[in-house]
Design a protein around this motif. Sequence first.
Motif, PDB file in Angstrom:
ATOM      1  N   TYR A 183      64.842  -9.281  24.971  1.00 38.49           N
ATOM      2  CA  TYR A 183      65.506  -8.547  26.042  1.00 38.49           C
ATOM      3  C   TYR A 183      64.603  -8.400  27.269  1.00 38.49           C
ATOM      4  O   TYR A 183      65.082  -8.211  28.385  1.00 38.49           O
ATOM      5  N   LYS A 186      69.975  -8.523  28.889  1.00 40.39           N
ATOM      6  CA  LYS A 186      70.873  -8.134  27.802  1.00 40.39           C
ATOM      7  C   LYS A 186      72.313  -8.497  28.158  1.00 40.39           C
ATOM      8  O   LYS A 186      73.111  -8.852  27.277  1.00 40.39           O
ATOM      9  N   ASP A 187      72.625  -8.453  29.443  1.00 43.04           N
ATOM     10  CA  ASP A 187      73.975  -8.821  29.884  1.00 43.04           C
ATOM     11  C   ASP A 187      74.283 -10.272  29.540  1.00 43.04           C
ATOM     12  O   ASP A 187      75.376 -10.583  29.045  1.00 43.04           O
ATOM     13  N   ASP A 210      74.704 -10.591  25.773  1.00 34.30           N
ATOM     14  CA  ASP A 210      75.987 -10.004  25.372  1.00 34.30           C
ATOM     15  C   ASP A 210      77.159 -10.903  25.760  1.00 34.30           C
ATOM     16  O   ASP A 210      78.151 -11.018  25.018  1.00 34.30           O
ATOM     17  N   ARG A 211      77.063 -11.574  26.925  1.00 36.74           N
ATOM     18  CA  ARG A 211      78.107 -12.502  27.351  1.00 36.74           C
ATOM     19  C   ARG A 211      78.225 -13.675  26.386  1.00 36.74           C
ATOM     20  O   ARG A 211      79.316 -14.137  26.055  1.00 36.74           O
TER      21      ARG A 211
END
Length: 331
Positions: free
Chosen positions: A316, A321-322, A325-326
């Motif tokens: 991370y 993190k985006d 997560d995507r």
Amino acid sequence: MAYITRRAAMAVAGAAIMTLGFSGAASAQQEIKLGYALANTSHYGVAANKWEEVVEAEAGDRYSFTHFPSSGLGGEREVIEGLQLGTIEATIVSSGTLSNFVPETGVFDIPFLFRDLDHARTVLDGPIGQDILAKFSDAGLVALAWGEQGFRHITNNRNEIGGPDDVAGLKLRTMENPIHITAFETLGAAPTPMAWPEVIGALQQGTIDGQENPLSVITSAKLSEVQKYLTVSGHVYSPAMLLVSQQLWDGMSPEDQELFRKATSEAVTAMRGFVDEVETSGIAQLKEEGMEVGELTVEQKAAFQEALGGAYETYYETYSKDLIDRIIATK
């Protein structure tokens, strides 16, 4: 289609440098030196042959492919650097060293990121994967398509693996990939980055206990001859990439650039077909060849994920993190 062994590779590469100044008007035919780490009978070879077949079917004799399988031009880092210099025209390469050239590629190497092959292929062929391909232009390279090796599994000569404790102290060859190295260090293993041409000898000599690779590599490299245990861990999805040099690309007409894109797309389809077949038949083959095979259960994989908690925090810090997560949320 021509094949060159490693013994002749340096002479050929040197000759290519010497003759650069005389090519141009002397001949309309462009040689494509295509290097890759595995045998021509592997998934790399399947892709390489399809790439050549499609180009030569439409371009006639404008391009002539010379294949350098089995690391005939050196390790993967050396080959990519050859593309940057313009002494090599094309390669099919694993993700092992790609993050050294475009750091963002490392995100795909995070353990247990992808659910299955369909999930991985959807991400790579979609906006996330294509955006990363485009970043290779900043490294003086042209990334045409994502190829595939499949999910990585562990082989070794020390013991069966059923949980994180079984990996502790294992001298395990890894690619030159910081994501993989961090994961195995977190599990207590002794990861040993090593260029692929050195691996078989190191396994035979006991310098390392094992290695980790997709079934497509484990079968085609005949690792059953030098390894006792196979753990079907599926811990990391392993992409590949089809690259050409910027010099080659800039010298092409727009029509030939489009032809190369089409050819690499068909090469990827052939490569994935090979992987699909090996995922079905490879385990049975390796059992027949004498390997002791164990497959991690869902619960055992969850134990590995829990043990990798510290590694995920490190990831991370490198990748948003985006973005992670995507990737996970992609259907």
